[in-house]
Design an enzyme around this catalytic site. Structure first.
Site, PDB file in Angstrom:
ATOM      1  N   CYS A   1       0.768   5.281  -6.602  1.00 14.67           N
ATOM      2  CA  CYS A   1       1.952   4.668  -6.318  1.00 14.67           C
ATOM      3  C   CYS A   1       1.804   3.217  -5.044  1.00 14.67           C
ATOM      4  O   CYS A   1       2.092   2.097  -5.652  1.00 14.67           O
ATOM      5  CB  CYS A   1       2.786   5.488  -5.452  1.00 14.67           C
ATOM      6  SG  CYS A   1       3.420   6.838  -6.273  1.00 14.67           S
TER       7      CYS A   1
ATOM      8  N   VAL B   1       3.186  -0.462  -6.350  1.00  9.50           N
ATOM      9  CA  VAL B   1       4.338  -1.050  -5.623  1.00  9.50           C
ATOM     10  C   VAL B   1       3.835  -2.362  -5.210  1.00  9.50           C
ATOM     11  O   VAL B   1       4.916  -3.403  -5.295  1.00  9.50           O
ATOM     12  CB  VAL B   1       4.775  -0.077  -4.501  1.00  9.50           C
ATOM     13  CG1 VAL B   1       5.720  -0.920  -3.684  1.00  9.50           C
ATOM     14  CG2 VAL B   1       5.413   1.168  -4.993  1.00  9.50           C
TER      15      VAL B   1
END
Length: 509
Positions: free
Chosen positions: A153, A157
């Site tokens: 993640c 991101v």
């Protein structure tokens, strides 16, 4: 405390000692600030009602116990299936600990994965330094033949560009310029482990076919087999190879984890063992055709392969009579190789075994949960045995999966009352089991909490299985695999029969 060096107790017996019972009771009374036992019981009973089920299914903002994992787990599983390959995750150390432990707990094997341990500074300034230093360390310390990179993640991101970062790392001589470093972007917040598997297999093939060199396909006689994400891959990959060897087929199994997740204890630690060779990965563009054993694990990969002019065929976990028939007939059609009598005999033995036991299976109701391909195959096999798949649930199943399961259920009178639940989680399934109960549940170890809540027996037949050992060493693919699945189901049926009646506690079943 009753624990001592002279007599070491395991946690099961240790926590039954009076001191621990008193400790737990004190903790409950002083610190949990919970409602009364009567209030808890009343709320528990309410969650078993149709009214609560409607509220449960109306929720939109929360997912509770999904029957899936995240993309990088599938990516590192895919990477491990190649010769001398080190899976490398561009992300935080905590994420990688989860992937490592998840696979190790299922396969009971050491699972080599490295991370470049992104922290707060990388989240602000980007992870280029991490990947430059991380690739250098991984190459020097672990001496792989290939490093395959995926993301978590954090990297996604902030928008880290793996292609540019790996190119920079090679410019800085972290690894040799010609050293293979395939990659895939695998954001954890979308898709699932099956999506990550697909992205990574595609990334590896694309690297060798397009990035390393612009290869032009020269079709030969070989076929490629893509197994898909499978907790039984140790045994299933070997079973598929046994079929193909028996038929005399030339093949490449793309992403073969059967050795690395099943190494022997003989005094030698094997960080890398077996796997698809790098030469085979490069040459796989020249195959006559590619077969995916799990359609929903390989959607993007099969698009890439088809774009190179190869014939393609996709199946949904070849388990049971019809599914195995279809796979073997397609292999025969593509290669011109006959299905030998020895394999036909295996089919006949499976049919015979189902016939022997059909009276105990007919009309039994099942709830099935797991990945899209597994649930399709399991539903089909249950229908073949005269069972009734009542609830079929895949958290990572979409509209195409839902349509295929509904079509399958409609093809048999035993599927008439079957319901399909795409995108739902195990808390949804709990409501279903209280309001429309089944006789058995088929799924992963996470189903044990459903068994405890509902009293419906669980049969463990898919990934992950943490609380039982060595299931992955026996196949579920093919006729022999289906026979093993049949025995697993029958054993549970007979255990329930024996437990439910003293009058019919028969010696012979």
């Amino acid at each position: 405390m009753p624990q001592s060096a002279a007599k070491v107790k395991d946690h099961i017996s240790l926590f039954q000692e009076p001191e621990y019972k008193e400790l737990f009771a004190s903790k409950k009374a002083q610190f949990e600030c919970r409602p009364t036992d009567e209030a808890v019981e009343a709320q528990s009973e309410y969650t078993k009602t149709w009214e609560y089920r409607e509220k449960n299914f109306a929720r939109e903002a929360a997912t509770i116990n999904p029957a899936k994992a995240c993309q990088p787990l599938g990516a590192v599983f895919a990477a491990a299936g190649f010769e001398g390959t080190l899976p490398y995750v561009h992300g935080s150390q905590g994420c990688v600990a989860y992937f490592r432990s998840h696979l190790a707990r299922h396969f009971k094997e050491a699972v080599p994965i490295v991370a470049d341990s992104m922290t707060e500074d990388a989240a602000v300034f980007g992870g280029l330094t991490n990947i430059v230093e991380g690739l250098q360390n991984a190459y020097a310390l672990y001496k792989p033949k290939m490093i395959v990179v995926s993301t978590t993640c954090m990297a996604e991101v902030i928008g880290d560009d793996l292609s540019a970062f790996i190119a920079t790392a090679k410019e800085k001589e972290s690894v040799p310029a010609d050293f293979p470093v395939p990659f895939a972007h695998t954001p954890s917040f979308v898709g699932s482990h099956t999506t990550g598997y697909d992205n990574q297999i595609k990334g590896i093939l694309q690297y060798f076919w397009e990035r390393e060199a612009q290869l032009t396909a020269k079709p030969g006689s070989k076929i490629n087999i893509i197994p898909g994400f499978d907790g039984y891959a140790v045994a299933n990959n070997r079973e598929i190879k046994r079929y193909l060897d028996t038929m005399g087929v030339e093949y490449t199994l793309i992403g073969d984890v059967s050795e690395v997740y099943d190494t022997p204890s003989d005094g030698e630690y094997r960080m890398y063992d077996g796997g698809t060779t790098i030469a085979e990965a490069r040459d796989s563009i020249n195959a006559k055709a590619t077969i995916s054993l799990q359609e929903f694990c390989s959607l993007k990969t099969m698009e890439l392969i088809a774009s190179k002019g190869q014939q393609t065929a996709a199946f949904n976990y070849p388990m049971g009579i019809g599914a195995t028939d279809a796979f073997l007939m397609k292999v025969s059609e593509l290669t011109g190789k006959a299905i030998p009598a020895s394999i036909e005999k295996e089919r006949g033995r499976l049919v015979d075994a189902i016939t022997d036991s059909q009276a105990w299976l007919h009309g039994k109701k099942f709830a099935v949960f797991g990945d899209p391909d597994f649930t399709l195959a399991m539903t089909a096999f249950l229908l073949e045995m005269g069972c009734e798949p009542t609830h079929v649930l895949a958290t990572n199943g979409g509209k195409d999966w839902e349509a295929k399961v509904k079509e399958l259920l409609a093809s048999s009178p035993f599927g008439a009352e079957g319901q399909v639940w795409a995108g739902k989680d195990l808390w949804h399934l709990r409501s279903l089991l209280f309001t429309e109960p089944t006789d058995f549940i088929i799924g992963s170890s996470y189903g044990k909490y459903l068994e405890k809540d509902t009293g419906i027996p669980l049969i463990r037949l898919t990934f992950p299985i943490f609380d039982r050992h060595h299931h992955h060493r026996f196949p579920t693919f093919g006729y022999q695999g289906a026979l093993r699945v049949l025995v697993e189901i029958l054993d549970r049926v007979f255990e329930v029969a024996d437990a439910s009646s003293d009058i019919s506690y028969d010696l012979t079943r």
